[in-house]
Motif scaffolding. Structure first.
Motif, short mmCIF file in Angstrom:
data_model
loop_
_atom_site.label_atom_id
_atom_site.label_comp_id
_atom_site.label_asym_id
_atom_site.label_seq_id
_atom_site.Cartn_x
_atom_site.Cartn_y
_atom_site.Cartn_z
N PHE A 283 47.51 48.37 41.80
CA PHE A 283 45.74 48.51 41.23
C PHE A 283 45.42 48.10 40.30
O PHE A 283 45.17 47.90 39.17
CB PHE A 283 45.42 49.96 41.16
N LEU A 284 43.84 47.12 40.52
CA LEU A 284 43.52 46.77 39.21
C LEU A 284 42.22 46.40 38.94
O LEU A 284 41.36 46.17 40.09
CB LEU A 284 44.13 44.50 39.32
N GLY A 285 42.01 45.87 37.45
CA GLY A 285 40.39 45.96 37.76
C GLY A 285 40.54 44.74 37.46
O GLY A 285 40.84 43.88 36.09
N LEU A 286 38.42 44.25 37.82
CA LEU A 286 38.54 42.51 37.62
C LEU A 286 36.84 42.54 36.82
O LEU A 286 36.24 43.12 37.76
CB LEU A 286 38.59 42.16 38.49
N LYS A 287 36.74 41.78 36.14
CA LYS A 287 35.49 41.09 36.10
C LYS A 287 34.22 40.75 37.11
O LYS A 287 32.87 40.71 36.67
CB LYS A 287 35.08 40.92 34.65
N SER A 288 34.81 40.20 37.89
CA SER A 288 33.94 39.60 38.42
C SER A 288 34.44 38.88 40.22
O SER A 288 35.54 39.52 40.07
CB SER A 288 33.28 37.74 38.26
N PHE A 289 33.76 39.03 41.16
CA PHE A 289 34.01 38.34 42.49
C PHE A 289 34.89 36.71 42.14
O PHE A 289 36.07 37.27 42.92
CB PHE A 289 32.93 38.43 43.46
N GLU A 290 34.66 36.01 41.75
CA GLU A 290 35.36 35.05 41.33
C GLU A 290 36.47 35.27 41.37
O GLU A 290 38.09 34.19 41.60
CB GLU A 290 34.75 34.38 40.22
N GLU A 291 36.54 36.32 39.71
CA GLU A 291 38.08 36.74 39.50
C GLU A 291 38.68 36.91 40.61
O GLU A 291 40.10 37.02 40.90
CB GLU A 291 38.32 37.38 38.22
N VAL A 292 38.52 37.88 41.12
CA VAL A 292 38.63 39.02 43.06
C VAL A 292 39.20 37.60 43.48
O VAL A 292 40.24 37.21 44.49
CB VAL A 292 38.03 39.47 43.12
#
Lengths: 520, 520
Positions: A283-292
């Protein structure tokens, strides 16, 4: 506010001038009209979509009809008491409400056949119903259609451990099949949040997707055979249990995904994969949709054949789950979250691959934070965050979910646009989550009290947008009753005409699940 | 000899008394009659199967027709010189021979549409043809049907590296697509021996199987969209490039596997998997089919998600390859051979898994000997043994291949029975090989000079047998012209009737690939 949205769209939509221009015009027009629409909208019907539909020229139910049904089923399996019938008249989301007066509960194909033959002769409309977990109003009556519930058709007929092929009746609950197969070292090729209630016949009839599609493919590839009963009661036996069978037209596909409008699925044969020895979830946390997006591409490259799910949700989705269901977020607060699952045959190899992937993604800054779980209880806790999201939205009061497929690079774009469009309405949340690996976004809209005009605001914008991107207005949920008027956004006129021709061929009186997919 | 066969069958067939009794009666009757049949058989037709077919009531080709075709295609793409037309009249195995006088080579969907509209108006029968690599006579004319060759429709239209979706015209050669995708780090989801000649439109129209099906599933799961032209020239656009799209009936399946009888496939969108970083191949020698079966089950368990092919051949197949093509057998002589392929994202992990599997299988005595290859040249050399087998049989003089699906435990049983049935005939080899992972056996029969009566001996026995085991009389090759009279062995009457109804709906004049799948 409108000008702000348009400016924002204008900035983002530079990749395709025609799409941008057309969409901007459309969005502006719709937003301008929405106030007027809102004022004039009347809740003419008991559903949010069905107000403009006229009842077809079907017979009305009589006591003679009821006596006939009681003669082929025993009385306990013919429900006519309004309180018994009511649960079959309303869908899970309580957005579609029928007025059926009778529910029939056959146990065998022969009973389904006898019921349909009679209904066809008498021009009585029917609504087939499985677990009634659909979200497009496809499995409940619109008017007084006779409900044919498959819930007592729940026999597992055979399982072959050599080939992994299970054969069963349509009313088997997905989770029951999963548990049964698990005892034999196998698993179902599909899994979805509603598994505790949904039935395999309904899954097949709606070509259900879910969280394993990325790994095991669609039901169109995994359903080996189908037995279905046509409107006139004729049984079409395509119940092959063979992985390969190229003998003539692949008729089973007439019944996979046609939402009970061409026949009632009575039996199914499915190819099931062996259960994986090792399951890991991150389960990951990301700062933007680009990183997703970057992370999903890297996951496919680095996890390759063991990647079995690649899901995403935004912060607003997680917030619904943690606020309304009190589930715990295992990491910090981030704009986006991803849930990756690996399943494979060697725990050590899989963990090596996953560790390498996570470490390199952390070092490169593509992911901000993450947890990994290998123990069943922890895996379950993480999956609950994703799977119980619909329940969390429903707890707001009402909930509508939209289900689109668009090219991956445009996956999330509509969520912030729609959020702004809905500012000032009764909407509490407008969030995005979905099966990133399949390009399938669920747009969730919830609030305290439903405003029946909301779909009139949301849908034209959402579906026009989807159509301009050559996407699908229904990736996995089907058309049902809610999306009939938007079918043309994803299907050509010639295709829709051919669908009508096929409907006419298989069900000339139109008794099977009328008003669904397209108006009769 | 007959009594010996019957005794042998009787010993083996204890698991299912009804099957045994029925089959014995049938086999005995057929063998008894075969002499008489052999004496009376006349080569009435130029094909081995088509002698009883009457030409349909189609128009004869006139110079006006030719002028029209020349007006919509340029003259170079309208072939009428008999020497130019001849290659399109005969199939690869030289078992089917048509008498067409004209070949049309459109380049675009619009040209296909114009041709079909005209042919439909003029009641001219057509035979769509891709790479003409089919083995059931489906892609060559039976009488004077106009050949519509898709070989100039060879444009790759788009490829999306994010989703792995390729979109192309129907005439693209499979190997060309494979090479193109390889440059982008992707591969086709199907691979078969004929890849250098077969076209994707033909693959889709026949729902081709091949050696990657075990890993990536069938074309029914991998074809995302199809554009096809109906008999009346109408273009049906179902060319979705989305992994998920549940908007109405899944019309693409009308064209996948219907062998050009419902429409001509003009464009295709396919989901393609990323190319695997690590490929390993093992070639194994085994002492009995029981050991083959055990090894295949163990391979699935121990190699799990990286197992990408599981093929088998008997000694007689290998003998054809080594004798006729001078390919080298990399191990000793054994009654059975298996070819296993793994493909994955981590070479070290994959080799660990494969080594562990091979060592434990050698220790347990399930396999006798084996070699493993990881270098491309060695992998290619091993695959050639399997892929060039049809070429090896053809080098005997003539070759017929039968293609059945049966439950895995009965996979090889028919081969020794058929070998004995064919003793004393002109048959040189009767061998078995196939896609073990899919339960799909190819029965190969070859000899110096063809005896047109042979199918009359082989087919009733083979197909009756297959039908009794609820198998498929055509696992992947289709029905074409050769198997039309046996369709009922694998399909119920109600299914065949529905196929006729659908044919009538889409092609009311029956101009599309007549005489194929079922007689018109």
């Amino acid at each position: 506010m409108l000008s702000k949205i348009i400016r924002k769209i204008a900035i983002r939509r530079t990749y395709h001038e025609n799409i941008r221009t057309s969409f901007l015009y459309f969005a502006a027009r719709k937003l301008h009209n929405s106030q007027t629409l809102q004022q004039t909208a009347q809740n003419e019907s008991s559903t949010i979509h069905a107000s403009s539909i006229q009842r077809g020229n079907y017979s009305q139910l009589t006591s003679d009809h009821i006596h006939f049904f009681e003669s082929i089923l025993d009385k306990q399996r013919v429900l006519t008491d309004p309180s018994d019938v009511e649960p079959y008249n309303v869908d899970w989301l309580k957005l579609a409400q029928g007025q059926s007066k009778i529910v029939l509960k056959p146990k065998t194909t022969e009973e389904v056949s006898a019921i349909l033959k009679y209904c066809n002769d008498e021009t009585l409309a029917v609504c087939p119903q499985g677990g009634n977990t659909g979200v497009v109003g496809g499995s409940v009556p619109v008017f007084d259609e006779i409900v044919i519930s498959t819930s007592l058709m729940n026999q597992i007929l055979s399982f072959d451990e050599l080939s992994g092929v299970v054969m069963c009746q349509a009313g088997c609950i997905l989770e029951t099949l999963e548990n049964y197969l698990s005892d034999h070292g196998f698993q179902m090729p599909l899994d979805l949040g509603a598994k505790g209630s949904c039935q395999i016949g309904g899954n097949v009839s709606t070509n259900a997707g879910g969280i394993r599609l990325l790994r095991y493919g669609s039901l169109q590839g995994n359903v080996l055979g189908v037995e279905a009963v046509k409107a006139n009661g004729e049984v079409i036996d395509c119940l092959s249990s063979l992985k390969k069978d190229n003998t003539g037209y692949h008729l089973k596909h007439l019944f996979i995904g046609s939402e009970g409008t061409l026949g009632i699925v009575t039996k199914v044969a499915l190819q099931c994969p062996p259960i994986s020895k090792a399951i890991n979830v991150a389960f990951l946390g990301l700062k933007s949709f680009e990183e997703v997006l970057k992370t999903s591409i890297n996951a496919r490259k680095k996890l390759g054949e063991i990647l079995s799910s690649c899901e995403m949700m935004d912060h607003a989705t997680l917030d619904a789950v943690t606020s309304n269901l009190k589930l715990q977020n295992p990491i910090g607060e981030y704009p986006f979250y991803m849930l990756l699952e690996t399943s494979g045959s060697n725990r050590e190899h899989d963990q090596d691959k996953l560790n390498f992937f996570l470490q390199s993604s952390l070092v490169s800054g593509e992911i901000e934070d993450g947890v990994m779980a290998s123990e069943p209880s922890k895996i379950k806790a993480i999956w609950e965050i994703r799977e119980r999201a619909p329940e969390a939205f429903k707890a707001d009061g009402w909930y509508i979910v939209y289900d689109i497929s668009v090219p991956l690079k445009h996956f999330y774009e509509i969520v912030p646009i729609m959020s702004k469009c809905l500012a000032g309405t009764s909407v509490k949340r407008c969030t995005g989550m979905g099966h990133l690996g399949d390009g399938n976004l669920h747009l969730n809209v919830s609030g305290k009290e439903i405003d029946p005009n909301l779909p009139n605001i949301i849908e034209p914008i959402l579906y026009e947008w989807t159509s301009l991107l050559k996407g699908s207005i229904s990736a996995e949920h089907g058309i049902g009753i809610h999306k009939t008027k938007y079918l043309h956004y994803s299907k050509s006129n010639s295709s829709i005409q051919l669908m009508h021709n096929i409907k006419q061929l298989l069900d000339p009186k139109g008794i099977l699940n009328p008003y669904k997919i397209f108006h009769n």
